[in-house]
Design a protein around this motif. Structure first.
Motif, PDB file in Angstrom:
ATOM      1  N   UNK A 179      -8.313   3.961  -7.795  1.00 56.80           N
ATOM      2  CA  UNK A 179      -7.441   2.991  -7.133  1.00 56.80           C
ATOM      3  C   UNK A 179      -6.065   2.935  -7.804  1.00 56.80           C
ATOM      4  N   UNK A 180      -6.057   2.951  -9.113  1.00 54.04           N
ATOM      5  CA  UNK A 180      -4.785   2.913  -9.848  1.00 54.04           C
ATOM      6  C   UNK A 180      -3.949   4.144  -9.531  1.00 54.04           C
ATOM      7  N   UNK A 181      -4.600   5.283  -9.410  1.00 54.07           N
ATOM      8  CA  UNK A 181      -3.895   6.519  -9.090  1.00 54.07           C
ATOM      9  C   UNK A 181      -3.269   6.433  -7.694  1.00 54.07           C
ATOM     10  N   UNK A 182      -3.973   5.842  -6.743  1.00 52.98           N
ATOM     11  CA  UNK A 182      -3.423   5.669  -5.400  1.00 52.98           C
ATOM     12  C   UNK A 182      -2.190   4.766  -5.422  1.00 52.98           C
ATOM     13  N   UNK A 183      -2.302   3.674  -6.178  1.00 51.91           N
ATOM     14  CA  UNK A 183      -1.153   2.770  -6.312  1.00 51.91           C
ATOM     15  C   UNK A 183       0.021   3.497  -6.948  1.00 51.91           C
ATOM     16  N   UNK A 184      -0.267   4.297  -7.971  1.00 53.11           N
ATOM     17  CA  UNK A 184       0.781   5.048  -8.662  1.00 53.11           C
ATOM     18  C   UNK A 184       1.492   6.013  -7.714  1.00 53.11           C
ATOM     19  N   UNK A 185       0.714   6.693  -6.870  1.00 54.30           N
ATOM     20  CA  UNK A 185       1.312   7.622  -5.912  1.00 54.30           C
ATOM     21  C   UNK A 185       2.215   6.893  -4.915  1.00 54.30           C
ATOM     22  N   UNK A 186       1.751   5.727  -4.463  1.00 55.52           N
ATOM     23  CA  UNK A 186       2.566   4.948  -3.521  1.00 55.52           C
ATOM     24  C   UNK A 186       3.865   4.492  -4.177  1.00 55.52           C
ATOM     25  N   UNK A 187       3.757   4.046  -5.412  1.00 54.30           N
ATOM     26  CA  UNK A 187       4.953   3.595  -6.135  1.00 54.30           C
ATOM     27  C   UNK A 187       5.933   4.747  -6.334  1.00 54.30           C
ATOM     28  N   UNK A 188       5.420   5.915  -6.747  1.00 53.71           N
ATOM     29  CA  UNK A 188       6.296   7.063  -6.977  1.00 53.71           C
ATOM     30  C   UNK A 188       6.968   7.531  -5.680  1.00 53.71           C
ATOM     31  N   UNK A 189       6.224   7.499  -4.569  1.00 52.96           N
ATOM     32  CA  UNK A 189       6.810   7.885  -3.285  1.00 52.96           C
ATOM     33  C   UNK A 189       7.875   6.875  -2.866  1.00 52.96           C
ATOM     34  N   UNK A 190       7.607   5.600  -3.082  1.00 51.45           N
ATOM     35  CA  UNK A 190       8.582   4.557  -2.763  1.00 51.45           C
ATOM     36  C   UNK A 190       9.833   4.709  -3.619  1.00 51.45           C
TER      37      UNK A 190
END
Length: 261
Positions: free
Chosen positions: A102-113
């Motif tokens: 879950x943390x990795x998914x959040x991290x990917x979303x943040x990096x894309x944003x």
């Protein structure tokens, strides 16, 4: 009173009467002339004021966009970067695989944003128009549209390089973009021809035409937002604007800016 005196009195009365009538006519003509000159002067002042107002609005818009871009980069961008670092630290410290996913998914979303934010910030703050010549700006637009293969755009420039300020370049570029988009969307054209020329009489003149189906301008000009935008933009820089179209003959736009010297 004798006949001679009566005749002389009538004669003088007629002369004074005609002189009075002539004076009234001259006064009315001069009044109308002064009124006409006054109205023309008011119209010219209004046009100058409107042009200055539009120019100021354009400059304010550009400055506002740059300020927003800097705020996005310096404020929100830094906060997202900090959040991204925190999520990376959580991934390193956390030992539960399910949570790590879950943390990795959040991290990917943040990096894309963060990447999208940087791209938007660069678009807003990049002074692309000020740094490039108008011919380069139009060529880039032509190349971008031709890459879509919706129609073929031909650009031709004749004359010396144009040293234009930001407002002139912005207006010419936006009008060109507006015409191209309208033609692609409505005219079913196969070709669009753009010519930018300089001459002794004109500082520059821009002609754009397509080979589309055309339209009845009497039914469209009053309601067409895109057409009104192009005309209003031409007013900003005091350009002479003409727009013509007819069914089955295509559409053509011409704007020129004369040397005031």
């Amino acid at each position: 009173m004798g006949k001679t005196e009566l005749f002389l009195t009538i004669f003088l009365f007629n002369i004074f009467f005609f002189m009075f009538v002539a004076a009234v006519i001259i006064y009315i003509r001069k009044y109308k002339q002064k009124k006409s000159e006054y109205l023309i002067e008011i119209q010219i002042k209004n046009e100058i004021h409107q042009r200055e107002l539009l120019t100021t609005q354009l400059e304010i818009q550009q400055a506002t966009m740059q300020q927003i871009g800097r705020e996005l980069h310096d404020n929100i961008g830094q906060k997202l970067t900090l959040v991204s670092l925190y999520t990376q630290q959580l991934l390193y410290e956390n030992k539960v695989p399910e949570v790590n996913e879950r943390i990795d998914q959040v991290s990917q979303i943040i990096n894309q944003s963060l990447q999208d934010l940087r791209s938007l910030s660069k678009t807003l703050t990049d002074d692309n128009i000020s740094q490039k010549e108008i011919t380069t700006l139009i060529e880039e637009e032509v190349n971008n549209i031709n890459a879509l293969k919706k129609c073929e755009i031909h650009f031709e420039h004749k004359g010396d390089p144009l040293e234009l300020d930001f407002v002139h370049k912005n207006v010419l570029l936006r009008i060109t973009q507006e015409f191209i988009q309208n033609s692609i969307k409505h005219s079913q054209c196969k070709n669009i021809f753009i010519k930018l020329n300089t001459s002794e009489e004109n500082v520059w003149e821009l002609s754009i035409k397509d080979d589309g189906i055309g339209f009845d301008t009497s039914k469209t000009l009053s309601n067409g937002i895109g057409l009104t935008n192009m005309k209003n933009r031409a007013k900003i820089i005091g350009g002479e604007y003409s727009f013509t179209s007819a069914k089955n003959t295509g559409t053509q736009l011409h704007i020129s800016f004369k040397n005031k010297a």
